[in-house]
Write an enzyme that holds these catalytic residues in place. Structure first.
Site, PDB file in Angstrom:
ATOM      1  N   TYR A 129      48.887  37.440  46.915  1.00  0.00           N
ATOM      2  CA  TYR A 129      49.003  36.087  46.344  1.00  0.00           C
ATOM      3  C   TYR A 129      48.422  36.056  44.937  1.00  0.00           C
ATOM      4  O   TYR A 129      48.977  35.416  44.040  1.00  0.00           O
ATOM      5  CB  TYR A 129      48.263  35.059  47.218  1.00  0.00           C
ATOM      6  CG  TYR A 129      48.954  34.757  48.518  1.00  0.00           C
ATOM      7  CD1 TYR A 129      50.019  33.867  48.570  1.00  0.00           C
ATOM      8  CD2 TYR A 129      48.547  35.357  49.693  1.00  0.00           C
ATOM      9  CE1 TYR A 129      50.653  33.593  49.765  1.00  0.00           C
ATOM     10  CE2 TYR A 129      49.177  35.090  50.896  1.00  0.00           C
ATOM     11  CZ  TYR A 129      50.229  34.205  50.923  1.00  0.00           C
ATOM     12  OH  TYR A 129      50.860  33.943  52.110  1.00  0.00           O
ATOM     13  N   LYS A 180      56.667  37.970  52.690  1.00  0.00           N
ATOM     14  CA  LYS A 180      55.779  38.824  51.910  1.00  0.00           C
ATOM     15  C   LYS A 180      54.796  39.509  52.847  1.00  0.00           C
ATOM     16  O   LYS A 180      54.515  38.949  53.901  1.00  0.00           O
ATOM     17  CB  LYS A 180      55.042  38.048  50.818  1.00  0.00           C
ATOM     18  CG  LYS A 180      54.288  36.779  51.266  1.00  0.00           C
ATOM     19  CD  LYS A 180      53.246  36.806  52.334  1.00  0.00           C
ATOM     20  CE  LYS A 180      52.030  37.641  52.208  1.00  0.00           C
ATOM     21  NZ  LYS A 180      51.122  37.522  53.410  1.00  0.00           N
TER      22      LYS A 180
HETATM   23  P1  NDP Z   1      52.279  36.948  64.033  1.00  0.00           P
HETATM   24  O1  NDP Z   1      51.618  38.111  64.641  1.00  0.00           O
HETATM   25  O2  NDP Z   1      51.766  35.599  64.379  1.00  0.00           O
HETATM   26  O3  NDP Z   1      53.839  36.954  64.333  1.00  0.00           O
HETATM   27  C1  NDP Z   1      54.608  38.106  64.236  1.00  0.00           C
HETATM   28  C2  NDP Z   1      55.717  38.030  65.296  1.00  0.00           C
HETATM   29  O4  NDP Z   1      56.533  39.168  65.147  1.00  0.00           O
HETATM   30  C3  NDP Z   1      55.221  38.075  66.744  1.00  0.00           C
HETATM   31  O5  NDP Z   1      54.863  36.820  67.245  1.00  0.00           O
HETATM   32  C4  NDP Z   1      56.418  38.643  67.451  1.00  0.00           C
HETATM   33  O6  NDP Z   1      57.340  37.597  67.677  1.00  0.00           O
HETATM   34  C5  NDP Z   1      57.051  39.556  66.431  1.00  0.00           C
HETATM   35  N1  NDP Z   1      56.795  40.981  66.669  1.00  0.00           N
HETATM   36  C6  NDP Z   1      57.759  41.897  66.913  1.00  0.00           C
HETATM   37  N2  NDP Z   1      57.221  43.097  67.101  1.00  0.00           N
HETATM   38  C7  NDP Z   1      55.892  42.955  66.989  1.00  0.00           C
HETATM   39  C8  NDP Z   1      54.797  43.849  67.113  1.00  0.00           C
HETATM   40  N3  NDP Z   1      54.971  45.179  67.356  1.00  0.00           N
HETATM   41  N4  NDP Z   1      53.549  43.355  66.955  1.00  0.00           N
HETATM   42  C9  NDP Z   1      53.336  42.062  66.683  1.00  0.00           C
HETATM   43  N5  NDP Z   1      54.344  41.159  66.555  1.00  0.00           N
HETATM   44  C10 NDP Z   1      55.617  41.599  66.711  1.00  0.00           C
HETATM   45  O7  NDP Z   1      52.211  37.166  62.462  1.00  0.00           O
HETATM   46  P2  NDP Z   1      52.394  36.095  61.301  1.00  0.00           P
HETATM   47  O8  NDP Z   1      53.314  35.034  61.766  1.00  0.00           O
HETATM   48  O9  NDP Z   1      51.087  35.719  60.780  1.00  0.00           O
HETATM   49  O10 NDP Z   1      53.107  36.990  60.161  1.00  0.00           O
HETATM   50  C11 NDP Z   1      54.481  37.306  60.232  1.00  0.00           C
HETATM   51  C12 NDP Z   1      54.987  37.614  58.823  1.00  0.00           C
HETATM   52  O11 NDP Z   1      54.839  36.464  58.008  1.00  0.00           O
HETATM   53  C13 NDP Z   1      54.235  38.731  58.117  1.00  0.00           C
HETATM   54  O12 NDP Z   1      55.121  39.433  57.298  1.00  0.00           O
HETATM   55  C14 NDP Z   1      53.233  37.986  57.240  1.00  0.00           C
HETATM   56  O13 NDP Z   1      52.828  38.731  56.109  1.00  0.00           O
HETATM   57  C15 NDP Z   1      54.064  36.783  56.860  1.00  0.00           C
HETATM   58  N6  NDP Z   1      53.251  35.611  56.533  1.00  0.00           N
HETATM   59  C16 NDP Z   1      53.564  34.921  55.414  1.00  0.00           C
HETATM   60  C17 NDP Z   1      52.843  33.822  55.060  1.00  0.00           C
HETATM   61  C18 NDP Z   1      53.205  33.054  53.834  1.00  0.00           C
HETATM   62  O14 NDP Z   1      52.461  32.155  53.483  1.00  0.00           O
HETATM   63  N7  NDP Z   1      54.331  33.345  53.191  1.00  0.00           N
HETATM   64  C19 NDP Z   1      51.695  33.373  55.852  1.00  0.00           C
HETATM   65  C20 NDP Z   1      51.489  34.134  57.064  1.00  0.00           C
HETATM   66  C21 NDP Z   1      52.244  35.222  57.373  1.00  0.00           C
HETATM   67  P3  NDP Z   1      58.166  37.488  69.041  1.00  0.00           P
HETATM   68  O15 NDP Z   1      57.137  37.342  70.113  1.00  0.00           O
HETATM   69  O16 NDP Z   1      58.986  36.270  68.838  1.00  0.00           O
HETATM   70  O17 NDP Z   1      58.985  38.728  69.172  1.00  0.00           O
END
Ligand code: NDP
Length: 388
Positions: free
Chosen positions: A232, A143
């Site tokens: 949410y 989401k």
């Molecule tokens: P993060 O920034 O921690 O992680 C995103 C990951 O995406 C990065 O670590 C990276 O992984 C990859 N990535 C690829 N391209 C990019 C870019 N241009 N900029 C930044 N990151 C990039 O975010 P979250 O983990 O907090 O969120 C990720 C997703 O999960 C979102 O859609 C968020 O809305 C969702 N989410 C859902 C939750 C829930 O409770 N259902 C709670 C928190 C988040 P890598 O280094 O491996 O390439």
């Protein structure tokens, strides 16, 4: 050698597992969407194989560990732009297959991957979801579903074309405290819901918490607090109002306009949805709240429910307010929502039936938020949601 409950279930076969399987198996047998963690563990080779795409804070902190509690799903592949992290996590989790974003499309050749979980910034959801669907995989996308409703439409069309299941990661539907609240709302004690109040927010801190940086960039985030945290309140409230339908929404922006964090996306919205039944859902979302807010109140005609916190990973709590008293309602451990979600999706994909929180639900919520922004842009005038 210590034998745990899972080993016992696997070893004991039919009789014991049938007795333990309970509600989840009954749901499956009736072809209903699976809403709990199925208690029948399958041996690894019979489980659905999953690839997690984007190894950020949510994937590493919540999604990947959930496979340790799952009974129908196993982690078989990781996709990341960071080769060091990829190698380290693959080693930690014993994951055989790894991909970069460049060779992502070659998952098409990997029969160990049945399902793909997209955990990338929102602006990348549509592209990576569609590529996975075109590779013949089922997709559970985090989401909010995408940056725009047009992207959601393209994702749904791609799933239909591929004949694959598309779900959105609304984990709260699988969270025991929220399931207990829903069961009470369905029962006799609460009566018809008259008003829901939803407050969700936190203090966006891009200096100290890198995942908050992309959340403030429109291209990667799609929108502001409504996309990330307000969703949410909307999704959970509509879950509790099953059978009802949103008719109109009004909203105003609510954040300091001179705050440099909010140059590209909004920092807060106060919103109000009128339902067909006459019930009203009012809520707020904010990147300016302290402490972290995750609160839901369900006011019924006979009694009320209060959840604080309502939608967190580990600590949700439910109180029944009735006759001048407040009673805490016990429920299962919130953390089981992650395994519950992944296993429910595995079983939907295996059976080729819709997931309990399908792409259409994610699409509805993005359209609703788009209409909230439209109302706020017009100074708060109600916008019709009929047909949403
Ligand atoms: P993060 O920034 O921690 O992680 C995103 C990951 O995406 C990065 O670590 C990276 O992984 C990859 N990535 C690829 N391209 C990019 C870019 N241009 N900029 C930044 N990151 C990039 O975010 P979250 O983990 O907090 O969120 C990720 C997703 O999960 C979102 O859609 C968020 O809305 C969702 N989410 C859902 C939750 C829930 O409770 N259902 C709670 C928190 C988040 P890598 O280094 O491996 O390439």
């Amino acid at each position: 050698m210590a034998i745990n409950r899972r080993d016992l279930l696997i070893a004991s076969g039919g009789a014991l597992t049938a007795a333990m399987a309970g509600r989840a198996l009954a749901q499956e047998a009736q072809g209903q969407p699976l809403m709990g963690n199925p208690t029948l563990p399958l041996p690894p080779q019979q489980r659905m194989g999953w690839a997690v795409v984007g190894l950020g804070s949510f994937a590493v902190g919540q999604l990947m560990p959930a496979f340790g509690d799952a009974n129908r799903s196993r982690l078989t592949a990781l996709v990341s732009g960071n080769p060091e992290k990829l190698a380290r996590l693959a080693d930690t989790y014993g994951v055989e297959h790894t991909y970069s974003y460049d060779d992502y499309d070659s998952i098409v050749d990997n029969p160990d991957i049945d399902c793909v979980q997209i955990a990338l910034p929102v602006g990348l959801h549509a592209e990576y979801t569609i590529r996975a669907l075109e590779a013949g995989k089922h997709v559970l996308c985090e989401k909010p579903m995408a940056s725009t409703s047009a992207e959601c439409e393209a994702m749904i069309a791609a799933a239909r074309k591929a004949g694959k299941v598309l779900g959105v990661g609304y984990r709260v539907h699988f969270e025991p405290t929220n399931q207990a609240a829903l069961a009470m709302i369905r029962g006799e004690d609460i009566g018809p819901l008259r008003h829901i109040r939803a407050e969700h927010g936190f203090q966006a801190d891009p200096e100290n918490w890198p995942p908050h940086r992309w959340r403030l960039e429109k291209q990667l985030a799609g929108g502001g607090s409504m996309y990330d945290i307000g969703i949410y309140g909307i999704n959970t409230s509509l879950m509790m109002l099953e059978g009802d339908a949103p008719m109109s929404i009004s909203a105003v922006y609510a954040y300091p306009r001179d705050d440099a964090r909010f140059r590209e996306v909004e920092g807060g919205v106060d919103w109000r949805i009128t339902m067909r039944s006459g019930a009203v859902v009012s809520g707020s979302s904010s990147y300016c709240y302290a402490p972290y807010h995750s609160k839901q109140t369900y006011i019924g005609a006979k009694s009320s429910l209060r959840m604080d916190p309502a939608t967190t990973y580990y600590e949700n709590a439910l109180w029944h307010e009735h006759g001048g008293r407040e009673t805490q309602i016990p429920a299962g451990a919130p953390y089981t929502q992650f395994a519950g979600q992944v296993d429910a999706f595995s079983e939907a994909a295996r059976a080729g039936r819709p997931h309990a929180t399908p792409g259409e639900m994610g699409y509805r919520d993005i359209r609703l938020i788009e209409m909230a922004y439209r109302s706020a842009d017009q100074g708060g005038a109600p916008v019709s949601l009929e047909g949403i």
